[in-house]
Design a protein around this motif. Structure first.
Motif, PDB file in Angstrom:
ATOM      1  N   THR A   1       0.942  -1.267   0.013  1.00 28.82           N
ATOM      2  CA  THR A   1       0.073   0.130  -0.072  1.00 28.82           C
ATOM      3  C   THR A   1       0.775   1.152  -0.079  1.00 28.82           C
ATOM      4  OG1 THR A   1      -0.265   0.263   2.452  1.00 28.82           O
ATOM      5  CG2 THR A   1      -1.591  -1.252   1.430  1.00 28.82           C
ATOM      6  N   GLN A   2       0.356   2.530  -0.011  1.00 28.40           N
ATOM      7  CA  GLN A   2       0.918   3.584   0.043  1.00 28.40           C
ATOM      8  C   GLN A   2       1.663   3.595   1.402  1.00 28.40           C
ATOM      9  OE1 GLN A   2       1.050   6.233  -2.504  1.00 28.40           O
ATOM     10  NE2 GLN A   2       0.267   4.360  -3.712  1.00 28.40           N
ATOM     11  N   ASP A   3       1.351   3.216   2.226  1.00 23.61           N
ATOM     12  CA  ASP A   3       1.956   3.326   3.752  1.00 23.61           C
ATOM     13  C   ASP A   3       3.163   2.184   3.807  1.00 23.61           C
ATOM     14  OD1 ASP A   3       0.213   5.345   4.243  1.00 23.61           O
ATOM     15  OD2 ASP A   3      -1.113   3.923   5.322  1.00 23.61           O
ATOM     16  N   GLY A   4       3.255   1.426   2.867  1.00 22.12           N
ATOM     17  CA  GLY A   4       4.248   0.404   2.768  1.00 22.12           C
ATOM     18  C   GLY A   4       4.054  -1.023   3.489  1.00 22.12           C
ATOM     19  N   ASN A   5       2.884  -1.277   3.653  1.00 20.09           N
ATOM     20  CA  ASN A   5       2.456  -2.466   3.931  1.00 20.09           C
ATOM     21  C   ASN A   5       1.636  -3.386   2.921  1.00 20.09           C
ATOM     22  OD1 ASN A   5       2.313  -1.796   7.048  1.00 20.09           O
ATOM     23  ND2 ASN A   5       0.365  -0.524   6.600  1.00 20.09           N
ATOM     24  N   GLN A   6       2.218  -4.553   3.036  1.00 21.14           N
ATOM     25  CA  GLN A   6       1.945  -5.451   1.967  1.00 21.14           C
ATOM     26  C   GLN A   6       0.367  -5.742   2.005  1.00 21.14           C
ATOM     27  OE1 GLN A   6       4.089  -9.377   2.034  1.00 21.14           O
ATOM     28  NE2 GLN A   6       2.584 -10.376   0.852  1.00 21.14           N
ATOM     29  N   ILE A   7      -0.106  -5.735   0.749  1.00 24.85           N
ATOM     30  CA  ILE A   7      -1.713  -6.053   0.538  1.00 24.85           C
ATOM     31  C   ILE A   7      -1.756  -7.405   0.842  1.00 24.85           C
ATOM     32  CG2 ILE A   7      -3.290  -5.546  -1.249  1.00 24.85           C
ATOM     33  CD1 ILE A   7      -1.785  -3.671  -2.718  1.00 24.85           C
ATOM     34  N   MET A   8      -3.124  -7.443   1.757  1.00 26.75           N
ATOM     35  CA  MET A   8      -3.511  -8.748   2.131  1.00 26.75           C
ATOM     36  C   MET A   8      -5.130  -8.621   2.068  1.00 26.75           C
ATOM     37  SD  MET A   8      -0.909 -10.391   2.955  1.00 26.75           S
ATOM     38  CE  MET A   8      -1.160 -11.831   4.286  1.00 26.75           C
ATOM     39  N   ALA A   9      -5.643  -9.735   2.500  1.00 27.93           N
ATOM     40  CA  ALA A   9      -7.356  -9.782   2.250  1.00 27.93           C
ATOM     41  C   ALA A   9      -7.768  -8.988   3.255  1.00 27.93           C
ATOM     42  CB  ALA A   9      -7.561 -11.249   2.243  1.00 27.93           C
ATOM     43  N   ASN A  10      -7.023  -8.720   4.437  1.00 22.93           N
ATOM     44  CA  ASN A  10      -7.451  -8.016   5.400  1.00 22.93           C
ATOM     45  C   ASN A  10      -6.872  -6.533   5.562  1.00 22.93           C
ATOM     46  OD1 ASN A  10      -5.067  -8.933   6.406  1.00 22.93           O
ATOM     47  ND2 ASN A  10      -5.688  -9.240   8.458  1.00 22.93           N
TER      48      ASN A  10
ATOM     49  N   VAL B   1      -9.695  -5.012   2.362  1.00 22.89           N
ATOM     50  CA  VAL B   1      -9.911  -5.769   1.006  1.00 22.89           C
ATOM     51  C   VAL B   1     -11.043  -6.699   0.721  1.00 22.89           C
ATOM     52  CG1 VAL B   1      -8.530  -7.105  -0.821  1.00 22.89           C
ATOM     53  CG2 VAL B   1      -7.617  -4.865   0.581  1.00 22.89           C
ATOM     54  N   GLN B   2     -11.091  -7.680   1.714  1.00 26.86           N
ATOM     55  CA  GLN B   2     -12.247  -8.644   1.771  1.00 26.86           C
ATOM     56  C   GLN B   2     -13.602  -8.019   1.574  1.00 26.86           C
ATOM     57  OE1 GLN B   2     -12.140 -12.394   1.817  1.00 26.86           O
ATOM     58  NE2 GLN B   2     -14.017 -11.671   0.898  1.00 26.86           N
ATOM     59  N   THR B   3     -13.781  -6.976   2.417  1.00 29.28           N
ATOM     60  CA  THR B   3     -15.048  -6.360   2.353  1.00 29.28           C
ATOM     61  C   THR B   3     -15.249  -5.634   1.031  1.00 29.28           C
ATOM     62  OG1 THR B   3     -15.455  -6.294   4.740  1.00 29.28           O
ATOM     63  CG2 THR B   3     -16.605  -4.781   3.402  1.00 29.28           C
ATOM     64  N   ALA B   4     -14.239  -5.089   0.533  1.00 30.25           N
ATOM     65  CA  ALA B   4     -14.269  -4.063  -0.647  1.00 30.25           C
ATOM     66  C   ALA B   4     -14.532  -5.075  -1.779  1.00 30.25           C
ATOM     67  CB  ALA B   4     -13.015  -3.225  -1.004  1.00 30.25           C
ATOM     68  N   MET B   5     -14.093  -6.288  -1.738  1.00 26.36           N
ATOM     69  CA  MET B   5     -14.511  -7.405  -2.876  1.00 26.36           C
ATOM     70  C   MET B   5     -15.806  -7.713  -2.709  1.00 26.36           C
ATOM     71  SD  MET B   5     -13.126  -8.546  -5.406  1.00 26.36           S
ATOM     72  CE  MET B   5     -11.463  -8.968  -5.650  1.00 26.36           C
ATOM     73  N   ASN B   6     -16.279  -7.951  -1.655  1.00 25.66           N
ATOM     74  CA  ASN B   6     -17.675  -8.387  -1.421  1.00 25.66           C
ATOM     75  C   ASN B   6     -18.550  -7.298  -1.707  1.00 25.66           C
ATOM     76  OD1 ASN B   6     -16.365 -10.610  -0.012  1.00 25.66           O
ATOM     77  ND2 ASN B   6     -17.357 -10.005   1.993  1.00 25.66           N
ATOM     78  N   LYS B   7     -18.471  -5.899  -1.757  1.00 26.80           N
ATOM     79  CA  LYS B   7     -19.362  -5.047  -2.070  1.00 26.80           C
ATOM     80  C   LYS B   7     -18.875  -4.225  -3.242  1.00 26.80           C
ATOM     81  CE  LYS B   7     -20.583  -6.336   2.151  1.00 26.80           C
ATOM     82  NZ  LYS B   7     -21.829  -6.971   2.407  1.00 26.80           N
ATOM     83  N   SER B   8     -18.097  -4.739  -3.813  1.00 26.99           N
ATOM     84  CA  SER B   8     -17.437  -4.340  -5.023  1.00 26.99           C
ATOM     85  C   SER B   8     -17.271  -2.496  -5.105  1.00 26.99           C
ATOM     86  CB  SER B   8     -18.427  -4.390  -6.297  1.00 26.99           C
ATOM     87  OG  SER B   8     -18.012  -4.466  -7.578  1.00 26.99           O
ATOM     88  N   ILE B   9     -16.401  -2.315  -4.163  1.00 33.88           N
ATOM     89  CA  ILE B   9     -16.087  -0.984  -4.059  1.00 33.88           C
ATOM     90  C   ILE B   9     -15.253  -0.316  -4.824  1.00 33.88           C
ATOM     91  CG2 ILE B   9     -15.594   0.824  -2.364  1.00 33.88           C
ATOM     92  CD1 ILE B   9     -16.507  -1.304  -0.236  1.00 33.88           C
ATOM     93  N   ASN B  10     -15.548   0.568  -5.767  1.00 38.57           N
ATOM     94  CA  ASN B  10     -14.681   0.988  -7.143  1.00 38.57           C
ATOM     95  C   ASN B  10     -13.407   1.785  -6.300  1.00 38.57           C
ATOM     96  OD1 ASN B  10     -16.370  -0.053  -8.906  1.00 38.57           O
ATOM     97  ND2 ASN B  10     -17.557   2.003  -9.045  1.00 38.57           N
TER      98      ASN B  10
END
Length: 786
Positions: free
Chosen positions: A447-456, A489-498
């Protein structure tokens, strides 16, 4: 001389006695007369027979024999010249080379034939030997012994042609094949002489099996069937290799008079004649020692089946044929058999191909039924103009083999030519979001904060939030302009958040996102790597998206959907490539995406149509909905461990030039705005089809420790600073209606247990005062979801 003396002179042959002396003659006052003696008579007789003597002198036996032998020598010389001048043609005539293409279902049953001529050439080895002999017994018992010609029959044919009596006389099988394949049916002296010469040469250069194969493959049998394979199907609905001797004898008998002897239309006399001919064929076989008498006596006349109309290209058949032809043409170019697409198309159109498709007959029928029951039966363009603009397309793929087992191209190929399953001109919308996530997982992006992108990992789901870290400004709106605050990220996928996936695309790098899309099977050539692509604004087809998701289902090994299973041709060899290739993204990345996509079904935009479907019965499902800008397309692409299916609905104006239009209002959905979402009809079609054919309950074998299918193992991480907007106050935990946990531990058998208290679909799940991460849902709208 008195009258009596003259009479006596006439009786003596016109001679009378000479006067005794000239004086007496003079004394009588008579004029001198010509001498009438024997010599004069002989001279007169020779003058009367001079014509006969001339004939005798001209037409002596020696001269007649000499002329005869001279003509024979001239004929022989002329024939030698013809023999030297006439060669066996390099190829057959245009009509003889025409064949139909044969298309079969995966189980070998006929799907259809197409082409200008109903002919399919088969090797002689595919025809049982006793059946081969029926044709010899019918047409030319001396075939295996003669030199390829019947001189008596040919001479008789020449004389009949010269005298205007037409075609008569018996030709050998070799001569008939030469006429069918190399020449024409014209009854001319020139054609008959060519037939004679070519037949002699062909018999010397080719073996009898070659000639017999050519004969039975080029002859006309009636019912529009050219060749024994087409005839076997037309009369007995079997392949040539399955013909019995009795059936073969009937087909051989047909060749004498195909129209007159067709049992379905024959008169009583015609039926009597063809039965006599059938008996004649079998009796000849016994006589030649090719058939046992006892077997012959036990045979009954094999009444042919009623003729049936060709399946043609109606319904879904035309779409399947076009898809197979397109795949074949690409393979011909790829393997170097054709120089370019134009030549490849010409080679396929020339005919002679037998293509066995991967299409499963039962699954194909089930998919057609699902579309009709869930969608097309509800369309009424007389009541609603928009209903006439709705087009559906779908493709179903086996992720383990890459086989396209079913395809829906449109309402009817004869009514809508474009194949909706393969058309690449509509946006896949949010069904592209799993590709972004796959790129993030596979590249271990941060991410922009330097954290690896994970499902949570937590992202800001505020609508119209400007993306950070991009040189190109982009602030996408969520569906209905809804803001969700900070969500995983999990919720964003569930809700399809653009807004979340727009930022994730920038975090990963849009060039890497497009590369991953290409690796997974999407066509990305010419696409600009900009944040807007995160919304799935490129074109894609249901078949293409089915391949992308099949690769995810196959643990990252590339799956290229294959319509064709096997190809056969008499002279060309085509080996379809293996649809399953190498790993294009890591297994862990692919499995992690699958794990996340189970949440879309269990607690997201597809839950109403898929999770709560009564036919699901515990089946594990992953998938994603999609609804494009202005509701011009709506998608659901989902999969079980054994089957991947992508369904798309497309708004296409019924009026030329058929521009893209909105689907909103189709089928009379209420209340306003009546939008067709991916979680509605597309997901309903998917569920009706999939749960009807994929009835064995299976579990995903996932090599991952994240996503909705497993318990989270770490605390959520934030992707950027919290939003300062009061209504979008960040949270560090999921909403109370978190996705159900259906963890599939690697050390124990996975569970298929459903949540004990699933969310109801009859009431809104989110309060109206502030966003909570739930999807907006209308109690009476079956098409909720994006």
């Amino acid at each position: 001389m008195g009258r009596a003396e003259e009479r006596r002179a006439r009786q003596r042959g016109g001679r009378r006695a000479a006067p005794r002396n000239r004086s007496s003659q003079a004394a009588m006052g008579s004029a001198p007369t010509a001498p009438r003696g024997r010599a004069a008579a002989r001279r007169s007789a020779r003058g009367g027979t001079s014509d006969k003597s001339l004939i005798r002198r001209l037409f002596t036996w020696k001269k007649i024999l000499g002329t005869f032998f001279g003509l024979c020598l001239l004929g022989i010389g002329s024939f030698v010249v013809l023999y030297l001048m006439i060669d066996i043609p390099a190829s057959g005539n245009e009509d003889a080379r025409l064949q139909s293409n044969v298309y079969k279902y995966s189980d070998g049953t006929i799907l259809t034939r197409n082409g200008d001529l109903n002919r399919e050439v088969v090797d002689l080895a595919q025809v049982p030997k006793p059946v081969q002999k029926t044709f010899v017994a019918a047409e030319n018992k001396t075939f295996y012994k003669d030199a390829g010609v019947d001189l008596k029959g040919t001479a008789r044919g020449l004389l009949n042609t010269l005298s205007g009596k037409g075609a008569q006389g018996g030709s050998t099988i070799t001569q008939q094949y030469v006429k069918n394949y190399y020449l024409t049916q014209d009854q001319t002296v020139t054609r008959k002489l060519k037939e004679l010469v070519i037949s002699l040469k062909l018999d010397r250069e080719k073996d009898k099996d070659f000639i017999l194969a050519g004969y039975i493959n080029t002859s006309y049998y009636g019912r529009g069937a050219y060749g024994i394979q087409a005839a076997a199907q037309a009369y007995y609905r079997v392949d040539a290799e399955k013909l019995s001797v009795a059936q073969g004898a009937y087909l051989a008998a047909l060749l004498q008079a195909p129209s007159q002897y067709d049992w379905a239309v024959a008169t009583d006399n015609g039926k009597r004649l063809v039965k006599n001919r059938w008996n004649y064929v079998l009796n000849n076989m016994v006589e030649e020692g090719w058939l046992d008498q006892a077997e012959r006596d036990s045979m009954k006349f094999p009444v042919p089946k009623e003729p049936r109309p060709s399946a043609g290209m109606r319904g879904q058949i035309g779409y399947l044929v076009d898809a197979a032809n397109d795949e074949m043409e690409k393979q011909l170019v790829a393997q170097g058999t054709a120089e370019d697409a134009k030549q490849a198309e010409a080679m396929v159109e020339a005919g002679g191909w037998t293509m066995t498709l991967n299409i499963d007959k039962k699954k194909q029928t089930a998919l057609e039924k699902a579309v009709k029951e869930q969608l097309t039966s509800k369309l009424d363009k007389k009541k609603r103009k928009v209903d006439g603009n709705v087009q559906a397309g779908a493709a179903s793929v086996n992720p383990k083999t890459g086989a396209v087992v079913a395809m829906y191209g449109g309402v009817d190929y004869l009514k809508h030519y474009t194949n909706n399953a393969t058309r690449p001109d509509y946006q896949p919308a949010s069904t592209f979001k799993p590709v972004i996530l796959a790129a993030a997982f596979d590249d271990e992006a941060e991410t922009q904060d330097g954290n690896q992108i994970m499902a949570n990992s937590v992202y800001d789901g505020t609508s119209k939030r400007p993306v950070e870290g991009s040189d190109i400004a982009f602030a996408p709106e969520n569906e209905d302009d809804r803001s969700y605050g900070n969500v995983t990220v999990q919720t964003a996928m569930n809700k399809s958040i653009n807004s979340v996936f727009a930022q994730m695309g920038v975090d990963v790098g849009m060039d890497k996102v497009l590369k991953t899309a290409s690796d997974l099977g999407m066509h990305t050539d010419g696409l600009e790597a900009v944040p807007a692509q995160t919304l799935g604004t490129m074109g894609a087809s249901p078949l293409e998206m089915a391949g992308v998701y099949a690769t995810l289902d196959n643990h990252g090994k590339k799956v290229t959907p294959a319509v064709i299973k096997k190809v056969e041709h008499s002279s060309l060899k085509v080996d379809p490539p293996d649809p399953v290739g190498d790993e294009v993204i890591s297994r862990e990345a692919a499995d992690s995406v699958t794990s996340v996509l189970t949440g879309v079904v269990d607690d997201g935009t597809a839950r109403t149509s898929v999770r709560d479907n009564p036919k699901r019965i515990g089946q594990k499902v992953a998938g994603k909905t999609g609804t494009s800008d202005n509701n011009k397309s709506a998608w659901f692409t989902g999969y079980t461990p054994n089957l991947v299916t992508s369904v798309g609905l497309f708004g296409e104006s019924a009026k030329p030039p058929h521009p893209q239009v909105t689907l909103t209002g189709a089928t009379g959905l209420i209340p306003a705005p009546g939008r067709i979402n991916g979680g509605g009809y597309p997901a309903q079609i998917w569920a009706a089809y999939t749960f009807g054919v994929d009835t064995k309950i299976t579990q995903f074998d996932l090599d991952t420790d994240q996503g909705a299918a497993v318990q989270p193992i770490q605390s959520p991480t934030f992707s950027q600073k919290p939003s300062s907007t009061p209504s979008d106050e960040p949270t560090t935990k999921e909403p109370t209606t978190a996705p159900p946990t259906t963890k599939e531990p690697t050390s124990a058998p996975p569970t298929s247990e459903e949540p004990t208290t699933p969310p109801t679909t009859n009431e809104p799940t989110a309060p109206t005062t502030s966003p909570t991460g739930e999807i907006p849902e209308d109690p009476v709208d079956p098409n909720s979801g994006q």
